[in-house]
Enzyme design. Sequence first.
Site, PDB file in Angstrom:
ATOM      1  N   ASP A   1     -23.182  93.479 -97.314  1.00  0.00           N
ATOM      2  CA  ASP A   1     -21.775  93.699 -96.956  1.00  0.00           C
ATOM      3  C   ASP A   1     -21.379  95.146 -97.245  1.00  0.00           C
ATOM      4  O   ASP A   1     -20.244  95.556 -96.998  1.00  0.00           O
ATOM      5  CB  ASP A   1     -20.851  92.687 -97.647  1.00  0.00           C
ATOM      6  CG  ASP A   1     -20.827  92.824 -99.156  1.00  0.00           C
ATOM      7  OD1 ASP A   1     -21.625  93.601 -99.714  1.00  0.00           O
ATOM      8  OD2 ASP A   1     -19.997  92.136 -99.790  1.00  0.00           O
ATOM      9  N   SER A   2     -22.347  95.942 -97.718  1.00  0.00           N
ATOM     10  CA  SER A   2     -22.151  97.399 -97.793  1.00  0.00           C
ATOM     11  C   SER A   2     -21.817  97.954 -96.416  1.00  0.00           C
ATOM     12  O   SER A   2     -21.316  99.063 -96.293  1.00  0.00           O
ATOM     13  CB  SER A   2     -23.400  98.088 -98.351  1.00  0.00           C
ATOM     14  OG  SER A   2     -24.559  97.680 -97.642  1.00  0.00           O
TER      15      SER A   2
ATOM     16  N   ASP B   1     -25.828  88.699 -96.741  1.00  0.00           N
ATOM     17  CA  ASP B   1     -24.902  88.862 -97.862  1.00  0.00           C
ATOM     18  C   ASP B   1     -23.612  88.094 -97.591  1.00  0.00           C
ATOM     19  O   ASP B   1     -22.909  88.399 -96.616  1.00  0.00           O
ATOM     20  CB  ASP B   1     -24.569  90.360 -97.959  1.00  0.00           C
ATOM     21  CG  ASP B   1     -24.369  90.823 -99.371  1.00  0.00           C
ATOM     22  OD1 ASP B   1     -24.447  90.001-100.286  1.00  0.00           O
ATOM     23  OD2 ASP B   1     -24.155  92.042 -99.539  1.00  0.00           O
TER      24      ASP B   1
ATOM     25  N   LYS C   1     -27.206  85.837-100.098  1.00  0.00           N
ATOM     26  CA  LYS C   1     -26.970  86.491-101.397  1.00  0.00           C
ATOM     27  C   LYS C   1     -25.507  86.290-101.804  1.00  0.00           C
ATOM     28  O   LYS C   1     -24.594  86.476-100.994  1.00  0.00           O
ATOM     29  CB  LYS C   1     -27.301  87.987-101.316  1.00  0.00           C
ATOM     30  CG  LYS C   1     -27.055  88.717-102.647  1.00  0.00           C
ATOM     31  CD  LYS C   1     -27.697  90.083-102.689  1.00  0.00           C
ATOM     32  CE  LYS C   1     -26.895  91.163-102.010  1.00  0.00           C
ATOM     33  NZ  LYS C   1     -25.528  91.352-102.561  1.00  0.00           N
TER      34      LYS C   1
ATOM     35  N   GLU D   1     -22.703  87.142-105.076  1.00  0.00           N
ATOM     36  CA  GLU D   1     -22.431  87.923-106.279  1.00  0.00           C
ATOM     37  C   GLU D   1     -21.785  87.040-107.345  1.00  0.00           C
ATOM     38  O   GLU D   1     -20.957  86.194-107.011  1.00  0.00           O
ATOM     39  CB  GLU D   1     -21.475  89.083-105.957  1.00  0.00           C
ATOM     40  CG  GLU D   1     -22.054  90.084-104.987  1.00  0.00           C
ATOM     41  CD  GLU D   1     -21.128  91.270-104.728  1.00  0.00           C
ATOM     42  OE1 GLU D   1     -20.089  91.394-105.405  1.00  0.00           O
ATOM     43  OE2 GLU D   1     -21.465  92.069-103.843  1.00  0.00           O
TER      44      GLU D   1
ATOM     45  N   GLU E   1     -27.877  95.223-110.123  1.00  0.00           N
ATOM     46  CA  GLU E   1     -27.347  96.533-109.673  1.00  0.00           C
ATOM     47  C   GLU E   1     -26.733  97.308-110.833  1.00  0.00           C
ATOM     48  O   GLU E   1     -25.863  96.785-111.549  1.00  0.00           O
ATOM     49  CB  GLU E   1     -26.302  96.294-108.574  1.00  0.00           C
ATOM     50  CG  GLU E   1     -25.682  97.585-108.046  1.00  0.00           C
ATOM     51  CD  GLU E   1     -24.964  97.428-106.716  1.00  0.00           C
ATOM     52  OE1 GLU E   1     -25.040  96.360-106.084  1.00  0.00           O
ATOM     53  OE2 GLU E   1     -24.337  98.421-106.287  1.00  0.00           O
TER      54      GLU E   1
HETATM   55  O1  KIV Z   1     -24.284  95.098 -99.783  1.00  0.00           O
HETATM   56  C1  KIV Z   1     -25.343  95.643-100.134  1.00  0.00           C
HETATM   57  O2  KIV Z   1     -25.913  96.484 -99.441  1.00  0.00           O
HETATM   58  C2  KIV Z   1     -25.906  95.241-101.417  1.00  0.00           C
HETATM   59  C3  KIV Z   1     -27.011  96.073-101.993  1.00  0.00           C
HETATM   60  C4  KIV Z   1     -26.540  97.421-102.296  1.00  0.00           C
HETATM   61  C5  KIV Z   1     -27.680  95.413-103.127  1.00  0.00           C
HETATM   62  O3  KIV Z   1     -25.465  94.291-101.993  1.00  0.00           O
END
Ligand code: KIV
Length: 264
Positions: A45-46, A84, A113, A115, A182
């Site tokens: 989600d970056s 994510d 993924k 968090e 992280e």
């Molecule tokens: O969203 C993302 O790219 C991430 C990584 C930086 C681990 O969670």
Amino acid sequence: MGKVTINTLKEMKKSGEKIASLTAYDANFARILDEAHIDVILVGDSLGMVLQGEETTLKVSMSDMIYHTRMVKRGCKRAMIVGDMPFMSYTTPAQALGNAARFLSDGGAEVVKLEGGSVIADTVCYLDKHGIPVCAHLGLTPQSIHKFGGYHVQGRESKTANQIMNDAKLLEEAGAVMLVLECVPHQLAADITEILKIPVIGIGAGSKCDGQVLVLYDILGITERQPGFSKNFLESATSIKIAVENYVSAVKSAQFPTAEHQFD
Ligand code: KIV
């Protein structure tokens, strides 16, 4: 080289082969990463910050994530795809199951993924029971940025270090198949990597993790502010593909990260 699955990653942890991972958000970059033998592609989600130009990841929606995961899937043959789950898409086990299922069925991801620490343990267990593999994410979790008050290293004090260690053990027990750590001190990451049986992928977490993940646009030097734990691999390469190949070989040979990319 066969298709990478969670079993491949478990074998790599056992044999000591480092896992190389990068983010990607579209088919062309996914194909380049795949051809450069990246093991895991994270549709992070970056993309909210990297592609959409937002200050945080908080505005990314489920439909954004499914759209980008599907594109990545089209470009990828070998790497394992992790999707994510965006902010507030997994507040209850039932909500998480519906959204995670979309990642696998509509997006083509193989793992999702999430968090968070103990608060997501029941959800991890619930997804696992429904056959959805989960990658947990601890340390500096960007969806909690307003709680942290900025992008700071987590786990420097013994109380927060113990909390991260306990959360890591709890999430493994709950059924998480891998863990992203992280921006935590390298010794804490080394201890967690040694204790857990599941693969631990670090970002700003030192060289002792089972593997490394970075944001693709950071290693290509095209983000506005490159984090100190990252490295521009395009500077010394003649193409994007070579830059990615150099990243893979630096991770595999433990030449990246070095002391300058980690925290005490
Ligand atoms: O969203 C993302 O790219 C991430 C990584 C930086 C681990 O969670």
